[in-house]
Enzyme design. Structure first.
Site, PDB file in Angstrom:
ATOM      1  N   GLU A 102      29.371  43.264  40.075  1.00 10.28           N
ATOM      2  CA  GLU A 102      30.378  42.287  39.248  1.00 10.28           C
ATOM      3  C   GLU A 102      29.471  41.057  38.577  1.00 10.28           C
ATOM      4  OE1 GLU A 102      34.041  42.545  39.400  1.00 10.28           O
ATOM      5  OE2 GLU A 102      34.486  41.344  37.937  1.00 10.28           O
ATOM      6  N   ASP A 104      30.141  39.445  34.924  1.00 10.87           N
ATOM      7  CA  ASP A 104      32.372  38.785  34.123  1.00 10.87           C
ATOM      8  C   ASP A 104      31.341  37.828  33.447  1.00 10.87           C
ATOM      9  OD1 ASP A 104      32.955  40.221  36.091  1.00 10.87           O
ATOM     10  OD2 ASP A 104      33.338  38.441  36.929  1.00 10.87           O
ATOM     11  N   GLU A 106      34.114  36.539  31.048  1.00  7.40           N
ATOM     12  CA  GLU A 106      35.879  36.205  30.632  1.00  7.40           C
ATOM     13  C   GLU A 106      36.733  35.193  29.653  1.00  7.40           C
ATOM     14  OE1 GLU A 106      37.539  37.811  34.913  1.00  7.40           O
ATOM     15  OE2 GLU A 106      37.055  35.705  34.835  1.00  7.40           O
ATOM     16  N   GLY A 131      34.128  34.170  43.710  1.00  5.82           N
ATOM     17  CA  GLY A 131      34.273  33.231  43.742  1.00  5.82           C
ATOM     18  C   GLY A 131      32.646  32.343  42.945  1.00  5.82           C
TER      19      GLY A 131
END
Ligand SMILES: *[C@@H]1O[C@H](CO)[C@@H](O)[C@H](O)[C@H]1NC(C)=O
Ligand SMILES: *[C@@H]1O[C@H](CO)[C@@H](O)[C@H](O)[C@H]1NC(C)=O
Ligand SMILES: *[C@@H]1O[C@H](CO)[C@@H](O)[C@H](O)[C@H]1NC(C)=O
Length: 281
Positions: A102, A104, A106, A131
């Site tokens: 993944e 990301d 955000e 993490g």
């Protein structure tokens, strides 16, 4: 505006001239709603999508196809008003939850005050392990207008850009023991809530609904329907795999270092056990 902010502005104007992309591609050509259908609004003849969050539901959309490399760009305007604990996203994710890869973006909502501004968090999962959060402040108000948020993902590096300015570099350091995203991924965009994003402060529903706006639905990437995953790494077929995209050029490196010195808020590399960190400075 201070001199560094004007430097960033000139830099991004320069690079936006080079930006390829056709912002007229209709949403349905490459994407479909994922959840919260009745909280998804199609605007401007399918050139814009509004995702809404209220007490009942958030919403999201995803690409039809999976991709094995590319230059993934989205124009986003985040929700206004007090958006404490509201999370607006744009990300790539593979299947197989437990072992997923993944990449990301955000946006962690702010409330318009200096003590609680919007934060842009990035993260990377490899084979189910995340993490790897980094958070930066933005040098503009992301609720006021659309800006370009881009993920470059090739064989050599993953780079996050804001208006063409690199804000994070994640090298393929597998030969030094680092992990790297390798699985074909769909593209996603969502709006939802999480008090992890606001030090436990709850959403202020007085200001609901929250509306995130997305534009730019062309996709400049290698889809794994028409190409096999190995072909997605080809330098001759795809420009984003070519040598000039294996590392930052000197202007980008300078802009990147400036962003990190002025706007970095937190970086997972202060934690132990992430061997890739020393290759990403
Ligand atoms: C925004 O959040 C900060 C930090 O929690 C708080 O001190 C401030 O009063 C809030 N401002 C508004 C306008 O809600
Ligand atoms: C990462 O680099 C290694 C060589 O160091 C290469 O074998 C591998 O294919 C690369 N991974 C990806 C996803 O491109
Ligand atoms: C929630 O938003 C309303 C309207 O903007 C504001 O008056 C109120 O102070 C906010 N509540 C909190 C706890 O920040």
């Amino acid at each position: 505006m201070d001199s560094f902010a004007s430097f960033l502005l000139v830099f991004s104007l320069l690079f936006s001239l080079l930006a390829n992309g056709n912002y007229d591609v209709p949403f349905q050509q490459n994407y479909n709603p994922l959840w919260g259908y009745d909280h998804t609004k199609v605007l401007d003849e399918s050139r814009e999508i509004q995702l809404t969050l209220d007490q009942y539901s958030g919403s999201g959309f995803q690409s039809w196809q999976k991709y094995g490399s590319g230059w993934f760009n989205m124009r986003i305007k985040t929700p206004q008003k007090d958006s404490t604990a509201v999370i607006t996203t744009f990300y790539l994710q593979s299947d197989a939850q437990g072992h997923r890869d993944e990449i990301d973006f955000e946006f962690l909502g702010g409330n318009g005050s200096k003590d609680h501004p919007y934060l842009l968090q990035t993260n990377i999962y490899t084979n189910g392990r995340g993490g790897r959060e980094q958070g930066i402040f933005l040098w503009f108000d992301p609720t006021a207008d659309f800006h370009d948020y881009t993920i470059l993902w090739n064989h050599y590096q993953t780079v996050f850009f804001v208006d063409r300015i690199p804000i994070r570099v994640f090298k393929n350091a597998t030969k030094y023991g680092g992990a790297y995203p390798t699985k074909a991924m769909n593209i996603f965009a969502t709006i939802w809530t999480g008090t992890w994003a606001s030090h436990g402060m709850p959403v202020n529903w007085t200001d609901a609904p929250f509306e995130a706006h997305y534009r730019g639905f062309d996709i400049t990437a290698c889809n794994t329907h028409d190409n096999n995953e190995q072909d997605c790494l080809s330098n001759s077929k795809f420009w984003w795999n070519q040598k000039q995209y294996w590392s930052l050029n000197s202007d980008q490196q300078e802009a990147y270092e400036n962003v990190r010195s002025k706007y970095l808020y937190y970086d997972y590399c202060t934690k132990p056990n992430y061997p890739e960190c020393k290759y990403n400075q």
